[in-house]
Write an enzyme that holds these catalytic residues in place. Structure first.
Site: not given
Ligand code: WQD
Length: 325
Positions: A116, A140, A144
């Site tokens: 990741s 997490y 990894k």
């Molecule tokens: C994306 C963007 C949020 C939800 C996560 C894990 C990471 C990886 C991928 C596995 C950010 C914004 C999100 C919402 C929002 N996993 N957001 N409202 O945090 O980049 O990554 O998934 O390996 O380890 O941390 O992904 O989809 O949660 O967020 O505004 O309801 O969308 O702040 O900018 P993230 P995400």
């Protein structure tokens, strides 16, 4: 090749299975169905229901002449890992050690591992290449990174060759509609937006609109899950041909903001998708974008299906069908 896909009933795993089948490989899925779903299982793949925390069952299932293991069985909620690290230690770390030890006893010498971008932590520079320092911000990501270190030792000591694939933000669904299971209780942006579009949640909360980004919302590198899946097939071929392990980023190299994704989703779905800006989510960096130059050079890989329109369209097709819209 005969491929043993652990976690092959999950969101990414089910797409990986399809790419291997499409490439003419023989696939057996091993999954405990804790977050995976039976409906995701291809009828062309064999299935063994089992847990990576059961070494005897794992070794028995693996001992049927496989050429390679693909390991996607992990918990992946970064926020949860900070309050329940025990769960991540046991499933992600102990589970992987069980897999590696089962590979030693069954003689399987190739593994593709789902790593990741969370291994990098807060970016020191953008785009993030594989030489970027690794300082995970959440437990997490730590699991990894530790697993990558175990892989390097098993490579050295036991001749196991691995591809550790550092995914950025996986999104989208199979373009042919072959994956039917939706993720349960999603926290990621695209599925949250899809649930709002389908009327299953009232609104999308936008976590922060005061970041130093193009429109103030968080910027991420979204990569289509079928592009990710294709890299599993080509990286396995590469480590097999060269007898050398690989650590690779997989991203589209395009930074998309929350607002851009929301606007695309409104256009594609034709639905209003109410959204409301709230405070930043703790631990969220402003911007994450990959350099995937290494994957391009070594595998000839590209993120051809990762355009924002295709990410949203393929997701919407899956959600619409599931909810009968
Ligand atoms: C994306 C963007 C949020 C939800 C996560 C894990 C990471 C990886 C991928 C596995 C950010 C914004 C999100 C919402 C929002 N996993 N957001 N409202 O945090 O980049 O990554 O998934 O390996 O380890 O941390 O992904 O989809 O949660 O967020 O505004 O309801 O969308 O702040 O900018 P993230 P995400």
């Amino acid at each position: 090749m005969k491929i043993f896909v652990i976690g092959g009933a999950g969101y990414i795993g089910s797409h990986v299975v399809l790419e291997f089948l499409d490439g003419g490989h023989e696939v057996t899925v091993y999954d405990n169905l804790s977050s995976g779903a039976r409906v995701n299982l291809s009828p062309q793949a064999a299935f063994v229901e089992g847990d990576i925390l059961d070494p005897a069952a794992l070794t028995a299932a693996m001992g049927r002449g496989f050429d390679a293991v693909v390991h996607l069985a992990a918990f992946k909620a970064a926020g949860e890992s900070m309050v329940a690290p025990e769960k991540y230690s046991v499933n992600n770390i102990t589970g992987t050690i069980n897999i590696l030890n089962a590979m030693c006893s069954t003689g399987v010498r190739r593994i593709v591992f789902s790593s990741s971008a969370a291994v990098y932590g807060e970016p020191a520079y953008i785009p993030i290449d594989e030489d970027h320092p690794t300082n995970p911000e959440n437990y997490y990501g730590f699991t990894k990174l530790e697993i990558e270190r175990f892989l390097a030792w098993y490579d050295r000591l036991k001749g196991i060759r691995y591809a550790a694939l550092r995914y950025f933000n996986a999104a989208g669904y199979d373009g042919e509609g072959r994956v039917r299971g939706l993720e349960k209780n999603p926290a990621n942006l695209l599925p949250v937006i899809m649930e709002a579009a389908a009327g299953k949640r009232a609104e999308v909360l936008v976590f922060g609109n005061d970041y130093p980004t193009k429109d103030g919302t968080g910027v991420r590198d979204y990569v289509h899950v079928s592009d990710l899946a294709a890299a599993h097939v080509s990286s396995l071929a590469a480590i097999d041909a060269t007898d050398a392990s690989l650590v690779l980023n997989l991203g589209s190299e395009e930074g998309l903001s929350v607002t851009e994704i929301l606007e695309t989703a409104r256009r594609v779905t034709g639905r209003p998708i109410p959204s409301r800006a709230v405070g930043r989510r703790p631990g969220d960096p402003a911007k994450l974008v990959a350099s995937a130059e290494l994957a391009r050079g070594l595998l000839g890989w590209n993120a051809g299906r990762s355009g924002v329109g295709n990410l949203v369209e393929t997701s919407w097709n899956a959600y619409r069908r599931e909810f009968g819209l």
